[in-house]
Scaffold this active site. Structure first.
Site, PDB file in Angstrom:
ATOM      1  N   MET A   1      36.986  32.430  41.169  1.00  0.00           N
ATOM      2  CA  MET A   1      36.606  32.546  42.568  1.00  0.00           C
ATOM      3  C   MET A   1      35.095  32.386  42.705  1.00  0.00           C
ATOM      4  O   MET A   1      34.332  33.160  42.116  1.00  0.00           O
ATOM      5  CB  MET A   1      37.023  33.921  43.122  1.00  0.00           C
TER       6      MET A   1
ATOM      7  N   GLY B   1      31.998  36.947  43.537  1.00  0.00           N
ATOM      8  CA  GLY B   1      32.155  35.857  42.581  1.00  0.00           C
ATOM      9  C   GLY B   1      32.791  36.377  41.309  1.00  0.00           C
ATOM     10  O   GLY B   1      32.218  37.227  40.634  1.00  0.00           O
ATOM     11  N   SER B   2      33.980  35.927  40.950  1.00  0.00           N
ATOM     12  CA  SER B   2      34.700  36.567  39.867  1.00  0.00           C
ATOM     13  C   SER B   2      35.925  35.753  39.452  1.00  0.00           C
ATOM     14  O   SER B   2      36.004  34.568  39.752  1.00  0.00           O
ATOM     15  CB  SER B   2      35.117  37.974  40.317  1.00  0.00           C
ATOM     16  N   ARG B   3      36.891  36.434  38.817  1.00  0.00           N
ATOM     17  CA  ARG B   3      38.033  35.717  38.275  1.00  0.00           C
ATOM     18  C   ARG B   3      39.235  36.646  38.138  1.00  0.00           C
ATOM     19  O   ARG B   3      39.092  37.853  37.947  1.00  0.00           O
ATOM     20  CB  ARG B   3      37.627  35.163  36.909  1.00  0.00           C
TER      21      ARG B   3
END
Length: 226
Positions: free
Chosen positions: A99, A187-189
């Protein structure tokens, strides 16, 4: 759908204090210099947009595994689930959805079931698109036990900018497929570990929509559920 609903999405309550902070700073910037104020206004709008929480239409067909996050598939590969989840160290197919700061960051349950385990582990804040982020970064794992007894781990992973993982569910809580279970700032996953024998129906680079895009389809479990 009305025209304004196309562009103006509801905001998750987690974002209210951040938008308020951005707005307050913007007012100060306007008093200093109009140019800075307009930049601040743009960032305030972005902050509101980051915490947007749109409604999603989750497919009703049974046995589907749905994307838990908006973004892009960054990895599809075999990997062992994080040790803190207490699962066997057998490699499973891991589908990672990255993301960016422009994606919606609300996380949704990929399958229906009951929360079998929730495990948080502090860590680093490497770029979430990197493979080693799964092992080194701050993360929170949620294991969902499905009706047939199989377990599906989904792991929230902090990224380069993210500093806070939020999980809305506790052990024992029921979850519907597509239901909101958490979010990550900024902001990540998300990693989804498919049950043994389940083949992914997505590829690296594919765009995903949380609660809507199909990742895989469950077949019948092999042997008795464990």
């Amino acid at each position: 759908m009305k025209m304004h609903e196309t562009f103006i999405k509801p905001m998750h309550p987690e974002g209210r204090k951040f938008v308020a902070i951005f707005a307050a700073i913007t007012l100060v910037l306007f008093m200093i210099w109009n140019v800075l104020g307009w930049i601040g206004l743009g960032l305030t709008v972005w902050c509101y947009y980051f915490f947007r929480d749109p409604e999603r239409v989750t497919p009703e067909r049974p046995n589907l595994i749905i994307s838990p996050a908006d973004g892009m598939v960054s990895l599809v590969e075999p990997a062992v689930p994080p040790a803190e989840l207490g699962l066997p160290d057998t490699p499973l197919t891991r589908v990672s959805v990255f993301m960016s700061v422009f994606n919606c960051h609300i996380n949704r349950a990929p399958v229906a079931g009951r929360v079998h385990a929730v495990a948080y582990r502090p860590g680093k804040f490497l770029n979430a698109s990197l493979d080693k982020a799964s092992a080194d970064n701050e993360r929170n794992g949620v294991v969902i036990e499905m009706a047939d007894g199989r377990l599906l781990p989904v792991v929230q992973i902090a990224g380069l900018v993210a500093r806070r993982i939020v999980c809305f569910v506790d052990k024992g809580a029921p979850l519907k497929r597509g239901e909101r279970f958490g979010l990550i700032r900024f902001g990540s996953r998300l990693d989804v570990y498919l049950p043994e024998g389940v083949q992914p129906q997505v590829r690296v680079g594919q765009t995903m929509i949380a609660g809507e895009t199909v990742i895989a389809e469950l077949g019948a479990p092999k042997g008795p559920a464990k």
